[in-house]
Design a protein around this motif. Structure first.
Motif, PDB file in Angstrom:
ATOM      1  N   SER A   1      -6.196  -1.447  -6.078  1.00 18.30           N
ATOM      2  CA  SER A   1      -7.138  -0.371  -5.788  1.00 18.30           C
ATOM      3  C   SER A   1      -6.394   0.962  -5.830  1.00 18.30           C
ATOM      4  O   SER A   1      -5.246   1.042  -5.386  1.00 18.30           O
ATOM      5  CB  SER A   1      -7.741  -0.584  -4.397  1.00 18.30           C
ATOM      6  N   MET A   2      -7.041   1.971  -6.387  1.00 19.54           N
ATOM      7  CA  MET A   2      -6.501   3.339  -6.392  1.00 19.54           C
ATOM      8  C   MET A   2      -7.566   4.262  -5.837  1.00 19.54           C
ATOM      9  O   MET A   2      -8.723   4.195  -6.246  1.00 19.54           O
ATOM     10  CB  MET A   2      -6.168   3.801  -7.815  1.00 19.54           C
ATOM     11  N   THR A   3      -7.156   5.119  -4.925  1.00 22.79           N
ATOM     12  CA  THR A   3      -8.093   6.059  -4.309  1.00 22.79           C
ATOM     13  C   THR A   3      -7.447   7.433  -4.222  1.00 22.79           C
ATOM     14  O   THR A   3      -6.280   7.556  -3.840  1.00 22.79           O
ATOM     15  CB  THR A   3      -8.475   5.590  -2.891  1.00 22.79           C
ATOM     16  N   LEU A   4      -8.208   8.437  -4.580  1.00 20.87           N
ATOM     17  CA  LEU A   4      -7.780   9.824  -4.434  1.00 20.87           C
ATOM     18  C   LEU A   4      -8.670  10.465  -3.389  1.00 20.87           C
ATOM     19  O   LEU A   4      -9.895  10.473  -3.514  1.00 20.87           O
ATOM     20  CB  LEU A   4      -7.903  10.577  -5.764  1.00 20.87           C
ATOM     21  N   GLU A   5      -8.042  10.978  -2.341  1.00 23.78           N
ATOM     22  CA  GLU A   5      -8.775  11.640  -1.270  1.00 23.78           C
ATOM     23  C   GLU A   5      -8.330  13.092  -1.215  1.00 23.78           C
ATOM     24  O   GLU A   5      -7.155  13.374  -1.001  1.00 23.78           O
ATOM     25  CB  GLU A   5      -8.480  10.940   0.056  1.00 23.78           C
ATOM     26  N   CYS A   6      -9.261  14.006  -1.442  1.00 22.29           N
ATOM     27  CA  CYS A   6      -8.947  15.439  -1.459  1.00 22.29           C
ATOM     28  C   CYS A   6      -9.367  16.102  -0.147  1.00 22.29           C
ATOM     29  O   CYS A   6     -10.396  15.752   0.423  1.00 22.29           O
ATOM     30  CB  CYS A   6      -9.667  16.125  -2.620  1.00 22.29           C
TER      31      CYS A   6
ATOM     32  N   GLY B   1      -2.863  19.143  -0.865  1.00 16.92           N
ATOM     33  CA  GLY B   1      -4.313  19.130  -0.711  1.00 16.92           C
ATOM     34  C   GLY B   1      -4.984  17.798  -1.011  1.00 16.92           C
ATOM     35  O   GLY B   1      -6.204  17.721  -1.060  1.00 16.92           O
ATOM     36  N   ALA B   2      -4.205  16.732  -1.201  1.00 16.60           N
ATOM     37  CA  ALA B   2      -4.802  15.428  -1.512  1.00 16.60           C
ATOM     38  C   ALA B   2      -3.809  14.297  -1.255  1.00 16.60           C
ATOM     39  O   ALA B   2      -2.608  14.534  -1.128  1.00 16.60           O
ATOM     40  CB  ALA B   2      -5.249  15.392  -2.968  1.00 16.60           C
ATOM     41  N   ASN B   3      -4.336  13.092  -1.181  1.00 13.41           N
ATOM     42  CA  ASN B   3      -3.524  11.879  -1.070  1.00 13.41           C
ATOM     43  C   ASN B   3      -3.958  10.907  -2.160  1.00 13.41           C
ATOM     44  O   ASN B   3      -5.156  10.670  -2.341  1.00 13.41           O
ATOM     45  CB  ASN B   3      -3.711  11.202   0.284  1.00 13.41           C
ATOM     46  N   LEU B   4      -2.979  10.335  -2.857  1.00  9.49           N
ATOM     47  CA  LEU B   4      -3.240   9.303  -3.853  1.00  9.49           C
ATOM     48  C   LEU B   4      -2.755   7.990  -3.259  1.00  9.49           C
ATOM     49  O   LEU B   4      -1.583   7.854  -2.930  1.00  9.49           O
ATOM     50  CB  LEU B   4      -2.502   9.617  -5.163  1.00  9.49           C
ATOM     51  N   MET B   5      -3.676   7.049  -3.103  1.00 15.17           N
ATOM     52  CA  MET B   5      -3.345   5.766  -2.483  1.00 15.17           C
ATOM     53  C   MET B   5      -3.489   4.647  -3.507  1.00 15.17           C
ATOM     54  O   MET B   5      -4.482   4.586  -4.223  1.00 15.17           O
ATOM     55  CB  MET B   5      -4.259   5.523  -1.289  1.00 15.17           C
TER      56      MET B   5
ATOM     57  N   ALA C   1       0.864  -1.182   0.000  1.00 18.61           N
ATOM     58  CA  ALA C   1       0.000   0.000   0.000  1.00 18.61           C
ATOM     59  C   ALA C   1       0.899   1.230   0.000  1.00 18.61           C
ATOM     60  O   ALA C   1       1.812   1.328   0.818  1.00 18.61           O
ATOM     61  CB  ALA C   1      -0.906   0.002   1.227  1.00 18.61           C
ATOM     62  N   THR C   2       0.653   2.109  -0.932  1.00 19.72           N
ATOM     63  CA  THR C   2       1.419   3.357  -0.989  1.00 19.72           C
ATOM     64  C   THR C   2       0.464   4.530  -0.837  1.00 19.72           C
ATOM     65  O   THR C   2      -0.673   4.479  -1.297  1.00 19.72           O
ATOM     66  CB  THR C   2       2.173   3.523  -2.328  1.00 19.72           C
ATOM     67  N   THR C   3       0.942   5.549  -0.195  1.00 23.08           N
ATOM     68  CA  THR C   3       0.226   6.820  -0.135  1.00 23.08           C
ATOM     69  C   THR C   3       1.184   7.873  -0.644  1.00 23.08           C
ATOM     70  O   THR C   3       2.292   8.024  -0.122  1.00 23.08           O
ATOM     71  CB  THR C   3      -0.206   7.168   1.300  1.00 23.08           C
ATOM     72  N   ILE C   4       0.750   8.562  -1.685  1.00 20.88           N
ATOM     73  CA  ILE C   4       1.543   9.654  -2.257  1.00 20.88           C
ATOM     74  C   ILE C   4       0.894  10.942  -1.770  1.00 20.88           C
ATOM     75  O   ILE C   4      -0.278  11.193  -2.049  1.00 20.88           O
ATOM     76  CB  ILE C   4       1.567   9.568  -3.792  1.00 20.88           C
ATOM     77  N   PHE C   5       1.656  11.716  -1.013  1.00 22.27           N
ATOM     78  CA  PHE C   5       1.139  12.938  -0.413  1.00 22.27           C
ATOM     79  C   PHE C   5       1.266  14.078  -1.410  1.00 22.27           C
ATOM     80  O   PHE C   5       2.362  14.495  -1.762  1.00 22.27           O
ATOM     81  CB  PHE C   5       1.883  13.246   0.889  1.00 22.27           C
TER      82      PHE C   5
END
Length: 170
Positions: free
Chosen positions: A136-141, A84-88, A77-81
């Motif tokens: 899975s890819m998720t973008l959280e703003c 204003g958002a995180n791409l996981m 699992a990666t989280t790219i900071f």
């Protein structure tokens, strides 16, 4: 309560919770890919060296120093900071449930024909399978309603199209 118990009993008839490990269909490794992998950041290579599945990242973020990576042999699992958002992005070759004895109509409903991107609960997300592995890819703003990256699926679709194989242990 009786309806819940009956529903659970029916579900247990078609679900096998034994689980297991999905077989990986590794793509052929090119000389060009091997050269590029040598240039990847040491932190990235160290974190994913024992992962036994293809590790995918969008090519624009491979060298991003603001990245968190959690990995084990059968998942990562990666989280790219981002500002204003995180791409996981995550990959997982384990499965927990197997459906059995379901009719053809239900089987068709379970199989996706087209890649879907959905917007809900403050996130834009997509799930997919590649190389026999679940991802899975998720973008959280931070500001879901105002941030254009989360207002529509364009940003996540581009990140999805730009996924490249960055490693994994064959």
């Amino acid at each position: 309560m009786q309806k819940i118990l009956i529903s659970l009993m029916i579900l247990m008839q078609i679900v096998d919770a034994s689980g297991g490990i999905l077989p990986v269909q590794w793509p052929a490794k090119t000389n060009h890919q091997q050269k590029i992998e040598k240039s990847y950041p040491l932190k990235l290579k160290e974190k994913i060296k024992k992962v036994k599945l293809p590790v995918l990242l969008p090519k624009a973020y491979i060298f991003n120093s603001k990245m968190s990576i959690v990995a084990d042999k059968n998942y990562y699992a990666t989280t790219i900071f981002l500002k204003g958002a995180n791409l996981m992005i995550s990959g997982d070759r384990t499965y927990q449930l197997e459906m059995r004895d379901i009719d053809v109509k239900s089987q068709k409903m379970l199989k996706r024909v087209k890649q879907e991107f959905s917007r809900s609960e403050g996130m834009m997300t997509t799930d997919f399978s590649r190389y026999g592995v679940n991802y899975s890819m998720t973008l959280e703003c931070d500001d879901f309603n105002q941030d254009k990256r989360c207002a529509n699926s364009d940003f996540l679709k581009k990140a999805y199209r730009d996924l490249v194989l960055v490693g994994g242990k064959r």
